[in-house]
Write an enzyme that holds these catalytic residues in place. Structure first.
Site, PDB file in Angstrom:
ATOM      1  CG  HIS A 171      84.972 122.039 140.843  1.00  0.00           C
ATOM      2  ND1 HIS A 171      84.676 122.095 142.181  1.00  0.00           N
ATOM      3  CD2 HIS A 171      84.903 123.322 140.398  1.00  0.00           C
ATOM      4  CE1 HIS A 171      84.422 123.341 142.535  1.00  0.00           C
ATOM      5  NE2 HIS A 171      84.556 124.106 141.463  1.00  0.00           N
ATOM      6  CG  ASP A 201      85.494 119.775 144.667  1.00  0.00           C
ATOM      7  OD1 ASP A 201      86.180 119.560 143.651  1.00  0.00           O
ATOM      8  OD2 ASP A 201      84.762 120.772 144.792  1.00  0.00           O
ATOM      9  CB  SER A 310      85.904 127.108 142.512  1.00  0.00           C
ATOM     10  OG  SER A 310      84.510 127.012 142.467  1.00  0.00           O
TER      11      SER A 310
END
Length: 369
Positions: A171, A201, A310
């Site tokens: 993402h 992911d 992230s």
């Protein structure tokens, strides 16, 4: 023979002293020695004499008592002990030097036993400390800036090969037309997407023209236990190389996240909110994950994570990557749109590194899913 005027047997007779008559012997200058019993039927007189000397009263010549045997000369123990200690020290010293060399090796090997990616490790003197982990692993953590039609997003990544392979979240780079990577030294590179796995992911990107980079060591997430101390490194809000620490607070959390840029860090930065959406236990947090989403079992940690973390690293105290940080909870999600982010409250989630290692071949093959 001259008769004695003393009663017979009262005094012993002695040989004459030149006049043919018995005479009293001169008094001895010291107390006469007494015989020494040496065994049945044997008497030994102290002192000695020549081969022709006779003992008193016709006894055999006096013999000296045998001297006790002298103990055998023993080696000086301190010298022998010191020699043994020196030998032992040299052996241990060699082993210690080898161990330190292994622990402090900051090489750039990319593979090891069991498929683990080998890289930077914590020096022996700093093992078990947050500062030691940060010093060893920070050079292998990068900031990722992804540009898309929606704008600019910021995330983090982990260098796993010396020529610039980097693992991050899908993402973070989903939909990006251009990717710029900033190393811990400040040097910037352009990166290309090698492969993505939206279901997990995960994404693999590679720097253009890079070589000799510091690499991270991928550990074993199956060995992780609740309560283990961990360190998180990433670029929250664009603050490159930020280090936080905490513990593993839970394992095997079923976390659901968006597959694409709907839930990326891009929206967080642009809107000024903490819109890092994920679901857990049927509930949504930090916004809507959208219709395209995936679920994985995550490591839960109370190490502070914020937008921009992230794709960064969750690390054990040996300096090994045990997870890729991917989601966090912020209570500000209930606030109105455009409100400022409340930041981390100690509920962060990371993709286990064993999932990453199992997916590397697929990512390197460029298979998108």
């Amino acid at each position: 023979m001259t008769e004695s005027h003393r009663p017979s047997g009262e005094y012993p007779t002695y040989p004459s002293y030149g006049n043919g008559e018995a005479a009293y012997p001169p008094p001895p200058p010291y107390e006469p020695a007494q015989p020494i019993a040496a065994g049945p039927g044997t008497t030994v007189w102290p002192g000695g004499g020549g081969a022709d000397a006779g003992g008193p009263g016709g006894y055999p010549p006096p013999q000296s008592a045998p001297e006790p045997p002298k103990p055998a000369r023993r080696a000086k123990r301190p010298v022998a002990l010191l020699a043994a200690v020196a030998i032992a020290a040299s052996v241990v010293g060699g082993g210690t030097a080898t161990l330190i060399g292994q622990l402090t090796d900051g090489g750039t090997n990319t593979t090891g036993s069991g498929g683990a990616v080998q890289g930077t490790t914590v020096s022996q003197s700093s093992a078990g400390t947050v500062s030691g982990v940060a010093a060893a692993v920070s050079p292998a953590i990068v900031e990722i800036g992804a540009t898309s039609t929606a704008g600019q997003s910021t995330g983090s990544g982990v260098v796993i090969t010396s020529d610039g392979e980097i693992v991050t979240n899908n993402h973070v780079i989903s939909g990006a037309s251009e990717i710029e990577v900033t190393l811990s030294t400040g040097k910037k590179y352009t990166a290309d997407v090698v492969g993505t796995d939206a279901d997990k992911d995960l994404a693999l990107i590679k720097l253009q023209g890079a070589s000799g980079l510091k690499t991270a060591s991928l550990g074993d997430s199956s060995e992780v236990k609740v309560g283990d101390q961990v360190v998180a490194i990433g670029s929250p809000e664009g603050l490159t190389g930020t280090v936080t620490s905490g513990i593993v607070s839970a394992l095997d959390r079923d976390v659901t996240v968006a597959k694409d840029s709907e839930g990326s860090d891009q929206s967080q930065q642009q809107q000024g909110g903490s819109d890092w959406p994920f679901e857990f236990g049927g509930r949504q947090f930090n916004g809507d994950t959208g219709t395209s989403k995936t679920t994985y079992k995550a490591i839960q940690t109370d190490a502070s994570l914020n937008p921009g973390n992230s794709g960064g690293a969750l690390i054990n105290m040996n300096g090994e990557i045990i997870g890729i940080n991917s989601a966090m909870y912020s209570p500000s999600s209930a606030s109105s749109a455009g409100s400022s982010a409340a930041g981390s409250v100690g509920l962060g989630f990371a993709i286990p590194v064993d999932t990453v290692k199992a997916d590397l071949d697929t990512l390197r093959a460029g298979d998108d899913s």
